[in-house]
Scaffold this active site. Sequence first.
Site, PDB file in Angstrom:
ATOM      1  CB  SER A 130      -2.920  -8.096   2.938  1.00 28.78           C
ATOM      2  OG  SER A 130      -2.076  -8.656   1.975  1.00 28.78           O
ATOM      3  CG  ASP A 183      -7.234   4.535  -5.907  1.00 24.87           C
ATOM      4  OD1 ASP A 183      -7.848   5.054  -4.952  1.00 24.87           O
ATOM      5  OD2 ASP A 183      -5.999   4.326  -5.883  1.00 24.87           O
ATOM      6  CE  LYS A 214       1.086  -8.272   4.961  1.00 28.26           C
ATOM      7  NZ  LYS A 214       1.432  -8.247   3.530  1.00 28.26           N
TER       8      LYS A 214
END
Length: 574
Positions: free
Chosen positions: A301, A312, A326
């Site tokens: 999460s 990224d 998740k």
Amino acid sequence: MKQNKNNRYMPLLMAVCVMVGILMGTFFANRFSGNRLNIINSGSNRLNNLLHIIDDQYVDKVNIDSLVEKAMPQILAELDPHSVYISAKDVQLATDDLKGSFFGVGIEFVIREDTVHVQAVIANGPAEKAGVIAGDKIISVDDKPFVGKGVTNEEAMKRLKGPKDTKVKIGVIRYGEKKPQYFTITRGEIPMKSVTAAYMLDENTGYVKVKNFGEHTYDEMTIALAKLNNEGLSNLILDLRDNTGGYLKSAVLMAQEFLPANQLIVYTEGRKSPRQDYKSDGRGAFQKMPLVVLINESSASASEILAGAIQDNDRGTIIGRRSFGKGLVQQQIPFNDGSMIRLTIARYYTPSGRCIQKPYSIGDGAGYEQDIIHRYEHGEFFSQDSIKHEGTPYKTRIGRTVFGGGGITPDIFVPEDTLGITTYYKEAAMSGLILQFAFTYTDDNRIKLNNYKEMMQLSDYLKRQNLVEQFANYGATRGLQRRNLMIQKSHNLLERYINSRIIYNMLNEEAWTEYLNLDDPVIKKALEVFNNGESFPKKPEADKEEIKKQKVARARAYGSPMTITANRNLVVRT
């Protein structure tokens, strides 16, 4: 003429018929409530009508509230693995960890032989102020005996927690004392730390362990970083292993500390939830500091949001094993009775556009929970090649390939260390005997162990006590068959586990973490990355090769002398 008169009364006759029909319908609805009348109703009405029929006509008396309580989890289980119902009695327990505090007496305890043993006392907490110390055995609460089969974690918390400024009286047996002692404790606010360790690994490298993402996690992290900054911090390891997540806001605030302005951190989107972007504001104090983030299969999460944002945006290096996966957003919706649901309303997407939610089958909660075991059996914990990447690959800001559909895959994979694992070690660990032995040893030797206030001092002392042999004897008297060859092979693991728990019992969670990090291969790999100056990701080699080809092509087109030894010269110049 007569025919026209009949036509004139026809509308009135039809109106009377409609009224009679309505009255008859109302009569039969009241007389036979629920039998077949509502067959054409929609799904939500059918549920209401079903409960009404059961309450009205079932052969035995039924507690409708209890029936609803049991049905709601089943209904939500048909949606996704993370939409859940939380009963009123469990709401506080479900939210305490993330709120950052709760009201209670301020002790950590374990239950051994049907008795509550005080494992640690929160510094400056209500219990310490009242005189309770680690090692006390609680035998009564509010003058009522509290020992025996009825002693459970849930019952102990129910009796010891309570509203602020209320009082609870406990009776304890103290080591070396024959008679019980009694303490009246005034309950107070007990902090629950999210940042459980923050210290310098070496002269340059700081380490911060984040347990979850609660209301105060960002504040705790900034305080920890300020402390480390005063101690010479120039490289940072952020440990998110076993961090199951928490509040999105905390993860976003933490990511902003490391990212330049206007970089996407995460976005959410759902059927009824329009896309919402979360971007960095450029005010972070550690935007250029070399950074490594540690994750494993239990990082979920909010942990994956932070790790995904760093990866990224090519801001740091992710090390460890693939995270949980998740990527579903839950909204808490309370009911009047104090219960609530956590309903999935959207999905999380990392800056590259990948959803990190792993695949699941609707209604198959058991299979979803077994995914980690399947990964282990498939060999993913031990080989990066065993990781299954499904779906379209994505690209980071500088063009590195990343994958969605199943967690965050680290930039550097470190397999689980299996050296020394034997069936004896597994049985000793899984049975709880190591934990029991460590607590018993701690309890019996508190006076001696109190002389060691630092982790390394206590660790050196414990290594001289031959605790593995003591444990082998302890286990043999409790059904763990002694296997000398396996004990010898697993000696280092057994010693590490035993010593770590004694250090935890006597000192604190930071000391426990610091001890475990001494020979952690993931920590060693992170330090190696810093030493080699490789914490900032580099452009993929494939792109470099393409650039070289383009340079060679341009050189040839303009007749440059470089064409004679193009490859060798370009390798040096690039």
